[in-house]
Design a protein around this motif. Structure first.
Motif, mmCIF file in Angstrom:
data_model
loop_
_atom_site.group_PDB
_atom_site.id
_atom_site.type_symbol
_atom_site.label_atom_id
_atom_site.label_comp_id
_atom_site.label_asym_id
_atom_site.label_seq_id
_atom_site.Cartn_x
_atom_site.Cartn_y
_atom_site.Cartn_z
ATOM 1 N N LYS A 168 28.598 42.653 34.077
ATOM 2 C CA LYS A 168 29.403 43.475 33.154
ATOM 3 C C LYS A 168 29.844 42.662 31.942
ATOM 4 C CE LYS A 168 31.139 46.581 36.707
ATOM 5 N NZ LYS A 168 32.290 46.939 37.549
ATOM 6 N N ARG A 169 30.276 41.418 32.190
ATOM 7 C CA ARG A 169 30.689 40.564 31.068
ATOM 8 C C ARG A 169 29.515 40.335 30.126
ATOM 9 N NH1 ARG A 169 33.113 37.659 35.277
ATOM 10 N NH2 ARG A 169 31.560 35.990 35.142
ATOM 11 N N LYS A 170 28.342 40.115 30.684
ATOM 12 C CA LYS A 170 27.171 39.860 29.844
ATOM 13 C C LYS A 170 26.811 41.103 29.035
ATOM 14 C CE LYS A 170 22.701 37.656 29.807
ATOM 15 N NZ LYS A 170 21.731 36.886 30.581
ATOM 16 N N ALA A 171 26.861 42.270 29.657
ATOM 17 C CA ALA A 171 26.557 43.509 28.934
ATOM 18 C C ALA A 171 27.518 43.698 27.760
ATOM 19 C CB ALA A 171 26.619 44.706 29.884
ATOM 20 N N ASN A 172 28.796 43.424 27.981
ATOM 21 C CA ASN A 172 29.781 43.548 26.895
ATOM 22 C C ASN A 172 29.552 42.484 25.824
ATOM 23 O OD1 ASN A 172 31.092 45.780 27.956
ATOM 24 N ND2 ASN A 172 32.430 44.529 29.210
ATOM 25 N N TYR A 173 29.258 41.277 26.238
ATOM 26 C CA TYR A 173 28.994 40.174 25.300
ATOM 27 C C TYR A 173 27.805 40.514 24.389
ATOM 28 C CZ TYR A 173 26.671 35.782 23.994
ATOM 29 O OH TYR A 173 26.012 34.787 23.318
ATOM 30 N N LEU A 174 26.750 41.068 24.968
ATOM 31 C CA LEU A 174 25.539 41.363 24.189
ATOM 32 C C LEU A 174 25.768 42.444 23.135
ATOM 33 C CD1 LEU A 174 22.846 41.126 26.997
ATOM 34 C CD2 LEU A 174 23.230 39.512 25.106
ATOM 35 N N LYS A 175 26.849 43.210 23.250
ATOM 36 C CA LYS A 175 27.176 44.245 22.265
ATOM 37 C C LYS A 175 27.960 43.684 21.077
ATOM 38 C CE LYS A 175 27.517 47.798 25.821
ATOM 39 N NZ LYS A 175 28.477 48.614 26.592
ATOM 40 N N ARG A 176 28.412 42.452 21.184
ATOM 41 C CA ARG A 176 29.262 41.882 20.136
ATOM 42 C C ARG A 176 28.456 41.552 18.885
ATOM 43 N NH1 ARG A 176 34.117 38.652 22.598
ATOM 44 N NH2 ARG A 176 34.457 38.542 20.381
ATOM 45 N N GLU A 177 29.145 41.614 17.755
ATOM 46 C CA GLU A 177 28.525 41.324 16.451
ATOM 47 C C GLU A 177 28.719 39.856 16.090
ATOM 48 O OE1 GLU A 177 26.754 43.236 14.248
ATOM 49 O OE2 GLU A 177 26.707 44.778 15.816
ATOM 50 N N TRP A 178 27.639 39.188 15.794
ATOM 51 C CA TRP A 178 27.684 37.804 15.341
ATOM 52 C C TRP A 178 27.894 37.803 13.829
ATOM 53 C CZ3 TRP A 178 26.543 33.215 18.233
ATOM 54 C CH2 TRP A 178 26.343 33.452 19.601
ATOM 55 N N GLY A 216 22.924 29.942 7.002
ATOM 56 C CA GLY A 216 21.893 30.535 7.853
ATOM 57 C C GLY A 216 22.253 30.580 9.330
ATOM 58 N N ASN A 217 23.386 30.005 9.691
ATOM 59 C CA ASN A 217 23.833 30.032 11.082
ATOM 60 C C ASN A 217 24.518 31.357 11.396
ATOM 61 O OD1 ASN A 217 22.974 27.388 11.188
ATOM 62 N ND2 ASN A 217 25.026 26.499 11.180
ATOM 63 N N ARG A 218 24.606 31.650 12.676
ATOM 64 C CA ARG A 218 25.363 32.810 13.145
ATOM 65 C C ARG A 218 26.447 32.282 14.064
ATOM 66 N NH1 ARG A 218 21.278 37.375 15.181
ATOM 67 N NH2 ARG A 218 23.071 38.689 14.828
ATOM 68 N N THR A 219 27.634 32.870 14.004
ATOM 69 C CA THR A 219 28.734 32.409 14.854
ATOM 70 C C THR A 219 29.408 33.591 15.547
ATOM 71 O OG1 THR A 219 30.378 32.524 13.100
ATOM 72 C CG2 THR A 219 29.205 30.423 13.353
ATOM 73 N N LEU A 220 30.026 33.256 16.665
ATOM 74 C CA LEU A 220 30.764 34.252 17.439
ATOM 75 C C LEU A 220 31.857 33.518 18.200
ATOM 76 C CD1 LEU A 220 30.875 37.223 18.671
ATOM 77 C CD2 LEU A 220 29.516 36.277 20.541
ATOM 78 N N LYS A 221 33.045 34.096 18.234
ATOM 79 C CA LYS A 221 34.108 33.563 19.065
ATOM 80 C C LYS A 221 34.123 34.393 20.343
ATOM 81 C CE LYS A 221 38.752 31.843 19.062
ATOM 82 N NZ LYS A 221 39.970 31.618 18.312
ATOM 83 N N TYR A 222 33.947 33.713 21.470
ATOM 84 C CA TYR A 222 33.893 34.391 22.766
ATOM 85 C C TYR A 222 34.644 33.536 23.779
ATOM 86 C CZ TYR A 222 31.996 36.580 26.960
ATOM 87 O OH TYR A 222 31.869 37.218 28.172
ATOM 88 N N LYS A 223 35.572 34.134 24.495
ATOM 89 C CA LYS A 223 36.399 33.430 25.470
ATOM 90 C C LYS A 223 37.097 32.234 24.818
ATOM 91 C CE LYS A 223 34.434 34.549 29.924
ATOM 92 N NZ LYS A 223 33.990 33.983 31.195
ATOM 93 N N ASN A 224 37.602 32.456 23.628
ATOM 94 C CA ASN A 224 38.301 31.419 22.855
ATOM 95 C C ASN A 224 37.435 30.196 22.567
ATOM 96 O OD1 ASN A 224 40.750 32.807 22.546
ATOM 97 N ND2 ASN A 224 41.305 32.274 24.643
ATOM 98 N N ARG A 225 36.140 30.395 22.503
ATOM 99 C CA ARG A 225 35.216 29.306 22.187
ATOM 100 C C ARG A 225 34.318 29.752 21.042
ATOM 101 N NH1 ARG A 225 33.127 27.799 28.103
ATOM 102 N NH2 ARG A 225 32.458 25.835 27.202
ATOM 103 N N ARG A 226 34.001 28.835 20.171
ATOM 104 C CA ARG A 226 33.143 29.123 19.017
ATOM 105 C C ARG A 226 31.698 28.828 19.403
ATOM 106 N NH1 ARG A 226 33.617 32.240 15.175
ATOM 107 N NH2 ARG A 226 35.732 31.511 14.913
ATOM 108 N N LEU A 227 30.857 29.846 19.308
ATOM 109 C CA LEU A 227 29.420 29.710 19.552
ATOM 110 C C LEU A 227 28.698 29.742 18.211
ATOM 111 C CD1 LEU A 227 29.173 32.307 22.441
ATOM 112 C CD2 LEU A 227 29.135 29.826 22.678
#
Length: 180
Positions: free
Chosen positions: A101-111, A117-128
């Motif tokens: 379920k967490r992965k399904a929700n994560y995959l819906k997030r907008e980077w 040229g990089n893409r970033t996302l903050k997830y679980k208080n961590r910068r990806l």
């Protein structure tokens, strides 16, 4: 918690006897989700339990016994019977469901796209961060908490969707160690 019928247990024990396999003291060495969209199997669908032949297994428990020559891939109930601990098997199953379920929700997030040229996302208080390779041979890298990876599941990260899945596994590692 619902109980497992004695007839079901007897069927599982009968199959183990037919295989001359131990009847107790099995342990689960890892679990995996056959419906995980990045599963290596192209024909990924529901799994058939090797012990009871149930065709509706999504979360596979891989069971090991030191006195048996091979691992047995089973569903939750059979895993609980084999290890003699239904609560442990159900807890593993629940963790697998929650991670899916967490992965399904994560995959819906907008980077977010960056000018470099990089893409970033903050997830679980961590910068990806996902970055294209600068080597000229294509591919992508993922950075999280100062750790960068350029390979995922033993191969170079070839595209952004694969990099997004690799990033999730960095933040929320697969349950149970190795994959099938």
């Amino acid at each position: 918690m619902e109980s497992v019928s004695e007839a079901y247990k007897a069927r599982c024990i009968k199959r183990l006897n037919e295989w001359s396999a131990p009847l107790s003291d099995w342990r689960c060495i890892y679990t995996y989700d056959v419906m995980d969209e990045d599963n290596e199997r192209e024909d990924a669908g529901l799994f058939i339990c090797e012990l009871c032949d149930c065709p509706q297994v999504r979360y596979v428990h891989v069971m090991f016994h030191e006195h048996y020559f091979e691992e047995i891939h089973v569903g939750c109930i059979c895993a609980g019977i084999m290890e003699g601990d239904m609560l442990a098997a159900k807890a593993r199953e629940r963790e697998m469901k929650n991670r899916a379920k967490r992965k399904a929700n994560y995959l819906k997030r907008e980077w977010q796209w960056r000018a470099n040229g990089n893409r970033t996302l903050k997830y679980k208080n961590r910068r990806l961060t996902i970055m294209p390779s600068r080597s000229g041979n294509g591919g992508y890298g993922v950075v999280c908490d100062g750790r960068s990876i350029w390979n995922y599941k033993g191969k170079r990260i070839a595209n952004q969707p694969e990099a997004i899945r690799a990033a999730f596994d960095l933040v929320d590692p697969p349950i149970g160690g190795r994959r099938a």
